[in-house]
Design a protein around this motif. Sequence first.
Motif, short mmCIF file in Angstrom:
data_model
loop_
_atom_site.label_atom_id
_atom_site.label_comp_id
_atom_site.label_asym_id
_atom_site.label_seq_id
_atom_site.Cartn_x
_atom_site.Cartn_y
_atom_site.Cartn_z
N GLU A 74 9.53 100.88 38.76
CA GLU A 74 10.17 100.32 37.56
C GLU A 74 11.22 101.21 36.95
O GLU A 74 11.87 100.82 35.97
N GLY A 75 11.46 102.40 37.51
CA GLY A 75 12.42 103.32 36.92
C GLY A 75 13.81 103.21 37.52
O GLY A 75 14.80 103.07 36.80
N ILE A 76 13.92 103.30 38.84
CA ILE A 76 15.22 103.27 39.50
C ILE A 76 15.90 101.91 39.30
O ILE A 76 17.10 101.83 39.00
N VAL A 77 15.13 100.85 39.47
CA VAL A 77 15.58 99.50 39.11
C VAL A 77 14.45 98.86 38.32
O VAL A 77 13.28 99.24 38.48
N PRO A 78 14.73 97.90 37.45
CA PRO A 78 13.66 97.23 36.71
C PRO A 78 12.67 96.55 37.65
O PRO A 78 13.04 96.07 38.73
N THR A 106 11.52 91.07 43.58
CA THR A 106 10.97 89.77 43.94
C THR A 106 10.24 89.91 45.28
O THR A 106 10.43 90.91 45.99
N PRO A 107 9.39 88.95 45.64
CA PRO A 107 8.71 89.06 46.94
C PRO A 107 9.66 89.28 48.11
O PRO A 107 9.40 90.10 48.99
N VAL A 108 10.79 88.58 48.12
CA VAL A 108 11.74 88.74 49.22
C VAL A 108 12.38 90.12 49.18
O VAL A 108 12.51 90.80 50.21
N ALA A 109 12.81 90.56 48.00
CA ALA A 109 13.45 91.87 47.87
C ALA A 109 12.48 92.99 48.23
O ALA A 109 12.85 93.97 48.89
N GLY A 110 11.22 92.85 47.80
CA GLY A 110 10.23 93.87 48.11
C GLY A 110 10.01 94.02 49.60
O GLY A 110 9.95 95.13 50.13
N VAL A 111 9.90 92.89 50.29
CA VAL A 111 9.72 92.93 51.75
C VAL A 111 10.94 93.54 52.41
O VAL A 111 10.83 94.35 53.35
N GLY A 112 12.14 93.19 51.94
CA GLY A 112 13.36 93.74 52.53
C GLY A 112 13.45 95.24 52.37
O GLY A 112 13.78 95.96 53.33
N VAL A 113 13.14 95.75 51.18
CA VAL A 113 13.18 97.20 50.94
C VAL A 113 12.20 97.92 51.85
O VAL A 113 12.52 98.93 52.49
N ALA A 156 13.22 105.70 51.40
CA ALA A 156 12.72 104.65 50.52
C ALA A 156 13.58 104.49 49.27
O ALA A 156 13.90 103.37 48.86
N VAL A 157 13.97 105.61 48.67
CA VAL A 157 14.81 105.54 47.48
C VAL A 157 16.17 104.93 47.83
O VAL A 157 16.74 104.16 47.06
N GLY A 158 16.69 105.27 49.00
CA GLY A 158 17.96 104.71 49.43
C GLY A 158 17.91 103.19 49.52
O GLY A 158 18.86 102.49 49.12
N ALA A 159 16.81 102.66 50.02
CA ALA A 159 16.66 101.21 50.11
C ALA A 159 16.60 100.58 48.72
O ALA A 159 17.18 99.51 48.48
N ILE A 160 15.89 101.25 47.79
CA ILE A 160 15.80 100.73 46.43
C ILE A 160 17.17 100.80 45.73
O ILE A 160 17.55 99.89 44.98
N VAL A 161 17.90 101.88 45.99
CA VAL A 161 19.24 102.01 45.41
C VAL A 161 20.14 100.88 45.90
O VAL A 161 20.93 100.32 45.14
N GLY A 162 20.02 100.54 47.18
CA GLY A 162 20.80 99.41 47.70
C GLY A 162 20.50 98.13 46.94
O GLY A 162 21.42 97.36 46.61
N LEU A 163 19.22 97.92 46.63
CA LEU A 163 18.84 96.74 45.84
C LEU A 163 19.46 96.82 44.45
O LEU A 163 19.98 95.82 43.93
N GLY A 164 19.42 98.00 43.85
CA GLY A 164 19.97 98.17 42.51
C GLY A 164 21.47 97.94 42.47
O GLY A 164 21.98 97.32 41.52
N MET A 210 19.04 108.23 38.72
CA MET A 210 19.44 108.54 40.09
C MET A 210 20.19 109.87 40.17
O MET A 210 20.06 110.61 41.14
N PHE A 211 20.96 110.19 39.14
CA PHE A 211 21.64 111.49 39.11
C PHE A 211 20.60 112.61 39.11
O PHE A 211 20.77 113.62 39.81
N THR A 212 19.55 112.44 38.33
CA THR A 212 18.49 113.45 38.29
C THR A 212 17.81 113.59 39.65
O THR A 212 17.56 114.69 40.13
N ILE A 213 17.50 112.45 40.28
CA ILE A 213 16.82 112.48 41.58
C ILE A 213 17.69 113.12 42.64
O ILE A 213 17.24 113.99 43.41
N VAL A 214 18.96 112.72 42.72
CA VAL A 214 19.86 113.28 43.73
C VAL A 214 20.07 114.77 43.49
O VAL A 214 20.15 115.56 44.44
#
Length: 322
Positions: free
Chosen positions: A68-72, A77-84, A108-116, A127-131
């Motif tokens: 819930e932090g990197i993206v809300p 969604t079920p489809v987005a979760g499976v894709g990530v 994993a974070v890269g995939a979530i960033v793509g969604l975001g 993301m600046f903090t994480i990178v």
Amino acid sequence: MISLLVIVGLLVAAFVGFNIGGSSTGVAFGPAVGSRLVRKVTAATLFTVFAFLGAWTVGRNVIVTMSEGIVPAAQFTPVAGVGVLFFTGLSLLVSNIYGVPASTSMTAVGAIVGLGLATGSLDEALMFTIVSAWIVAPLIALGIGAVIGRYVYPQLDAHLSFTRLERQLLQIDRSSRFPRVRFNKNASLRDLVGSALVVGIACYMGFSAGASNAANAVAPLVGNGTVSIDQGVLLAVAAISLGGFTIARRTLATVSDGITDLPILAALIVSIVGATIITVLSYYGIPASLAVSTTCCIIGLGWGRASRAATLAELAAPSPAE
């Protein structure tokens, strides 16, 4: 009734956890296996236990960040979760097939960033903090390894030198009617103490790996409410355990023997540095790579030992002219 998409999501999450176990078990227990202290099966067993402890405690902070932090959370969604999860697992599978330690957190974070980015919902400040942590943590590990190898290692080796055993520390004696476990007869008391330290720190690395990596397998499912955090931890650790007992063998061989010849003392130093860096970051909810930090420490330590010019004591000693 459970929908087909939920079942697919759970299977893909298990697939990701399976590949995480293949990569992280080698990183955590590679030094111990390379120093002939434990066998690969023993390493996988210990890793499973301590990865669960790490995921159940500190790992919750990382799960919250990634779900819930990197993206809300609403974006998962079920489809987005499976894709990530699918693209995360596919990337890790390729790395495990070739026996190369991979950064599960970065993948994993890269995939979530793509969604975001696709949805315009990325938290750029987080993301600046994480990178920043991704850049600084490996450099710290590399620097610590290089300094210890170049200036401190000879002193430590003089007082804490341990033998690199040709056979495992614990062996099965089959000479009597009933097999029994005994210590390697060629190991001295100092070797036993050093071996206990290395295995203990490897377990600590398993703890830090579980704390950092459980979220990589289940964060999207926690974000969309498919599973709770507790259920996600259990699912992730079960899948990680399966990977540790199967495909981790190649990564164990790469880390234990393929990068540098690790004596027991060097394995101890690498384990302490890598595990501490990742545990601290996980406590603050930052997903980070145990593989990258540990590998950088191994490289730094190996370079420092190979290029050593003087110890800290020798540098601090007054010159003859003084």
